[in-house]
Design an enzyme around this catalytic site. Structure first.
Site, PDB file in Angstrom:
ATOM      1  N   SER A  74     100.577  28.327  -0.077  1.00 27.46           N
ATOM      2  CA  SER A  74     100.371  28.532  -1.508  1.00 27.46           C
ATOM      3  C   SER A  74     100.487  27.253  -2.328  1.00 27.46           C
ATOM      4  CB  SER A  74     101.389  29.554  -2.029  1.00 27.46           C
ATOM      5  OG  SER A  74     102.713  29.057  -1.930  1.00 27.46           O
TER       6      SER A  74
ATOM      7  N   SER B  35     103.570  27.585   3.519  1.00 24.18           N
ATOM      8  CA  SER B  35     103.012  27.158   2.235  1.00 24.18           C
ATOM      9  C   SER B  35     103.246  25.697   1.891  1.00 24.18           C
ATOM     10  CB  SER B  35     103.540  28.049   1.107  1.00 24.18           C
ATOM     11  OG  SER B  35     102.985  29.335   1.218  1.00 24.18           O
TER      12      SER B  35
ATOM     13  N   LYS C 282     105.115  21.898  -8.126  1.00 29.78           N
ATOM     14  CA  LYS C 282     104.443  23.195  -8.096  1.00 29.78           C
ATOM     15  C   LYS C 282     104.895  24.075  -9.261  1.00 29.78           C
ATOM     16  CE  LYS C 282     103.715  26.855  -4.586  1.00 29.78           C
ATOM     17  NZ  LYS C 282     104.107  27.247  -3.207  1.00 29.78           N
TER      18      LYS C 282
END
Length: 538
Positions: free
Chosen positions: A204, A228, A123
């Site tokens: 997220s 997330s 990420k």
């Protein structure tokens, strides 16, 4: 409190892997496929596991370079063209160099472990000390090149993994606006769910979820503050592990909350997630919380994989998730039947109501800790952005590009907060952490081994005007607020959209949770590869 206010949240040894030719690999996979539609294009690495790749590299029928090239081609075909998933925000220019080095080591007889030569996506809020940027998806952070790897990236490299690239995310890990659309960032644009591409992959860790589900990598890394990892994992038909806070270091990761943040694995199988989990554990002098893991962490969680792990276990299932006529409730009831057939004892419990009452306190904690954490991170970041106020000013000055759909009211509310000595903060923190007592009391009173339920609702339609909407289910907050481990496993499909089942318990119970999750996974086989439909009707 609506969680959207701050976050969104088999043996195949006989198959030869080369960079040419397409083999019907998925047809031999133990993983279930969706019979309603065919994938966009056959892919030789479809649903491949770490173990199978290691078998092939050991046999000399493929190499890390060949595997890496196949994933890079897949990204070009599906992520940048084709369905344009937009899951990968940046390719690592050094990926093939790393792969070649791992092949050279293998040829010399050096194998670092199960991740040796395995391509991984991470990420874009995790520092990598290379040519890639670390931006949290924000245009304000464009050009931020980290001086060194985050601790977990250093561990990843040490394990021999190939850092393939970085994934898009909900900007600032979905901590910018109360009406944000998950999977959108000003730097990366909108990431799509590979099952039905007019849906977002939840946040997220949207890009990590979409990429791992669509077989753009072998495994991926996401981060979570509240939901997330587990939410995008569930929405994308993946296994997601949110570790106990402190099991993985957070140093070098753009933060939201020192109390709740952690990175974690996102994979297509429990085994692959367990492999990645163990490889990245360790005590980090730059993250004091990891000291708590001393004597509690393991470097190999695969030894806890046990198909009989649910036998005799008492599983508390959230009562509210058993009500209503939602098709997801039907999937949960089917999952309960599977667990009972495996010898588990199901105990209805009520935890969501008590935890939800703490939502305002949690949000207050996150506002204070985000301001403090981001300001500290930015002190050593590259460029002119050195404070939260700088970010706010940049967005206002570049509103058309940085805030074309939703604004930054969450950032503004954080900036208005004081420091961590504030009475409002300390009182909110104490209230939020009372979640630990709530969980422990239920576990103790009912003699539970884990608490379970629907991870969250189905993928939302992409709506850049109104943002995400409430999908009716969520079980991320209890473990998130307490800092406890949480695992989600595929539970089945509703109209082609995946749903997940959760297992969580007290701190550092990853071994037991992994065993139970694996037992359920092996008995149910509910992972389905995506089919890239453009909308619900086709």
């Amino acid at each position: 409190m609506n969680r959207r206010l701050f976050l969104r949240s088999g043996s195949l040894a006989g198959i030869t892997l080369t960079t040419t030719g397409i083999t019907a690999l998925a047809a031999n996979s133990t993983n279930q496929t969706n019979p309603a539609a065919a994938p966009v294009k056959d892919f030789i690495l479809e649903e491949i596991t770490i173990d199978v790749l290691q078998q092939q590299m050991k046999a000399g029928t493929t190499t890390s370079v060949a595997i890496t090239k196949l994933y890079l081609k897949r990204i070009a075909e599906l992520d940048k063209a084709g369905p344009r998933l937009n899951a990968v925000i940046e390719i690592n220019k050094e990926a093939l160099t790393i792969a070649a080095a791992m092949d050279k080591e293998r040829k010399a007889g050096k194998i670092r472990g199960p991740l040796h030569g395995i391509p991984v996506l991470v990420k874009d809020n995790i520092n990598t000390g290379d040519t890639m940027m670390t931006t949290a998806g924000a245009l304000a952070m464009k050009g931020n090149i980290a001086k060194k790897d985050a601790f977990i990236i250093a561990q990843l490299r040490k394990a021999g993994a190939v850092l393939l690239g970085k994934t898009n995310l909900s900007e600032w890990a979905n901590f910018r606006s109360s009406r944000s659309t998950s999977g959108w960032s000003s730097r990366g644009g909108q990431t799509k769910c590979p099952y039905i591409t007019d849906r977002n992959p939840s946040g997220s860790s949207a890009g990590s979820g979409s990429a791992a589900a669509a077989n753009l990598c072998t495994i991926a890394i996401g981060t979570e503050t509240d939901g997330s990892i587990v939410s995008p994992a569930a929405v994308n038909g993946l296994v997601g592990i949110k570790p106990t806070v402190g099991l993985w270091s957070r140093s070098g990761i753009i933060p939201i909350s020192a109390t709740q943040d952690t990175a974690g694995p996102m994979a297509r199988t429990v085994r692959d997630a367990a492999i990645l989990l163990g490889a990245l554990t360790g005590v980090d002098s730059e993250d004091a919380r990891t000291a708590e893991s001393t004597g509690k962490y393991h470097t190999d969680y695969t030894r806890f994989l046990d198909a009989a792990a649910l036998k005799g276990k008492r599983i508390g299932v959230e009562k509210s998730h058993l009500k209503g006529n939602s098709p997801i409730v039907g999937l949960l009831k089917q999952a309960i039947q599977v667990m009972e057939q495996l010898g588990a004892v199901i105990v209805p419990v009520e935890i969501s109501k008590s935890i939800n009452e703490l939502g305002d306190a949690e949000y207050t904690v996150l506002q204070y800790e985000f301001k403090d954490g981001v300001n500290n991170y930015l002190k050593t970041a590259y460029g002119n952005i050195k404070t939260l106020q700088d970010i706010i000013n940049f967005n206002l000055k570049n509103e058309a590009a940085a805030m074309p759909y939703f604004k930054q009211e969450t950032l503004l509310s954080c900036q208005e907060k004081g420091d961590l000595s504030s009475k409002e903060y300390t009182e909110a923190l104490a209230k939020s952490l009372s979640s630990r007592n709530i969980i422990s009391k239920i576990i103790s009173t009912e003699k539970l081994d884990a608490i379970s339920g629907i991870t969250n609702g189905l993928a939302c339609c992409i709506d850049l005007i109104n943002g995400d909407y409430d999908t009716g289910f969520s079980l991320s907050s209890p473990a998130a607020m307490a800092g406890y481990p949480h695992i989600t496993v595929p539970m089945g499909l509703v109209q082609g959209l995946p749903a997940g089942i959760s297992f969580f318990s007290n701190a550092y119970t990853e071994p037991a949770l992994i065993g139970m999750a694996y037992a359920y996974e092996q008995a149910s086989k509910k992972r389905s590869r995506p089919v890239f439909k453009t909308n619900l009707l086709g």
